[in-house]
Design a protein around this motif. Structure first.
Motif, mmCIF file in Angstrom:
data_model
loop_
_atom_site.group_PDB
_atom_site.id
_atom_site.type_symbol
_atom_site.label_atom_id
_atom_site.label_comp_id
_atom_site.label_asym_id
_atom_site.label_seq_id
_atom_site.Cartn_x
_atom_site.Cartn_y
_atom_site.Cartn_z
ATOM 1 N N ARG A 10 -9.547 -10.481 25.900
ATOM 2 C CA ARG A 10 -10.387 -9.354 25.502
ATOM 3 C C ARG A 10 -9.714 -8.003 25.764
ATOM 4 N NH1 ARG A 10 -15.283 -9.363 24.091
ATOM 5 N NH2 ARG A 10 -16.052 -7.797 25.516
ATOM 6 N N PRO A 11 -8.615 -7.740 25.029
ATOM 7 C CA PRO A 11 -7.883 -6.488 25.270
ATOM 8 C C PRO A 11 -8.696 -5.264 24.853
ATOM 9 C CG PRO A 11 -7.043 -7.568 23.315
ATOM 10 C CD PRO A 11 -8.026 -8.519 23.944
ATOM 11 N N LEU A 12 -8.504 -4.199 25.584
ATOM 12 C CA LEU A 12 -9.120 -2.913 25.291
ATOM 13 C C LEU A 12 -8.493 -2.362 24.014
ATOM 14 C CD1 LEU A 12 -11.108 -0.860 26.559
ATOM 15 C CD2 LEU A 12 -9.160 0.170 27.705
ATOM 16 N N VAL A 13 -9.314 -1.819 23.128
ATOM 17 C CA VAL A 13 -8.796 -1.211 21.906
ATOM 18 C C VAL A 13 -9.067 0.293 21.944
ATOM 19 C CG1 VAL A 13 -8.928 -3.271 20.466
ATOM 20 C CG2 VAL A 13 -10.908 -1.757 20.622
ATOM 21 N N TYR A 14 -8.225 1.033 21.225
ATOM 22 C CA TYR A 14 -8.291 2.495 21.226
ATOM 23 C C TYR A 14 -8.553 3.010 19.829
ATOM 24 C CZ TYR A 14 -6.219 1.863 25.795
ATOM 25 O OH TYR A 14 -5.993 1.471 27.081
ATOM 26 N N ALA A 15 -9.213 4.175 19.774
ATOM 27 C CA ALA A 15 -9.501 4.835 18.504
ATOM 28 C C ALA A 15 -9.378 6.338 18.703
ATOM 29 C CB ALA A 15 -10.907 4.478 18.038
ATOM 30 N N THR A 16 -9.313 7.073 17.605
ATOM 31 C CA THR A 16 -9.260 8.530 17.688
ATOM 32 C C THR A 16 -10.666 9.079 17.899
ATOM 33 O OG1 THR A 16 -9.398 8.675 15.280
ATOM 34 C CG2 THR A 16 -7.195 8.741 16.255
ATOM 35 N N THR A 17 -10.733 10.343 18.265
ATOM 36 C CA THR A 17 -12.010 10.994 18.560
ATOM 37 C C THR A 17 -12.310 12.079 17.523
ATOM 38 O OG1 THR A 17 -10.987 12.709 19.897
ATOM 39 C CG2 THR A 17 -11.632 10.670 21.038
ATOM 40 N N ALA A 18 -13.510 12.633 17.615
ATOM 41 C CA ALA A 18 -13.861 13.778 16.774
ATOM 42 C C ALA A 18 -12.961 14.965 17.125
ATOM 43 C CB ALA A 18 -15.327 14.138 16.962
#
Length: 193
Positions: free
Chosen positions: A139-147
């Protein structure tokens, strides 16, 4: 308001020009032994009471300071431009184009490991955030961009990110990458014939 006497003005000038708080003895060394420094300091304190700056004593040393009730007017928040490392820029681009993406996926795309602080720098800048965990072993942590990322780069949404043709036109792609891409296209065309 009464004009200040010359000895008081001399004490005022010495304090104003000082780069650090001064004791009465240090002030006397500047203005001369014949000046009643303590009386001059008391007169100056009365003169500046209730004004934008005030004369204060801290630990037997005297100095001028901004009136406490006006200090908020002088505070300025500065944006300090921070230059991102090449690794951080590459990581940010990978996250922006492939989000949500795990650390292992970023490393696979870049071909090298991410240094420990790269994601921290991007999160501190407010451009990247943890976006949950992938439903996969470990269950690896995933990243995304922000506002904040979209705002900083003037984008309405991720769909506004430049495409490959835009990057080519701007000359932002590495010539080696372009040559490899052209070679792959030629090989594909030969295979189809």
């Amino acid at each position: 308001m009464t004009p200040l006497s010359d000895p008081v003005r001399a004490v005022e000038a010495a304090l104003f020009a000082a780069d650090a708080p001064m004791t009465a003895e240090e002030i006397a060394a500047y203005v001369g032994e014949g000046v009643d420094v303590k009386a001059a300091l008391a007169e100056l304190a009365r003169h500046y009471a209730g004004r934008g700056i005030e004369l204060v004593e801290r630990g037997k040393a005297w100095h001028f300071q901004t009136a406490a009730d006006l200090a908020h007017l002088l505070r300025r928040e500065r944006d300090e431009p921070r230059k991102l490392s090449r690794a951080a820029v590459e990581t940010l681009a990978i996250i922006a184009y492939h989000e949500p993406v795990s650390r292992a996926e970023i490393e696979a795309i870049r071909g090298v490991q991410i240094s420990k602080g790269t994601l921290d720098v991007l999160m501190e800048a407010g451009w990247v955030r943890p976006a949950g965990r992938r439903e996969a072993p470990g269950r690896p942590l995933v990243y995304a961009t922000t506002a904040g990322f979209l705002t900083h780069f003037g984008l309405q949404s991720r769909r506004d990110l430049p495409g490959i043709d835009d990057l080519k036109a701007a000359g932002l792609l590495d010539p080696v990458d372009l040559a490899l891409e052209q070679q792959l296209e030629l090989e594909t065309e030969r295979e189809e014939d």
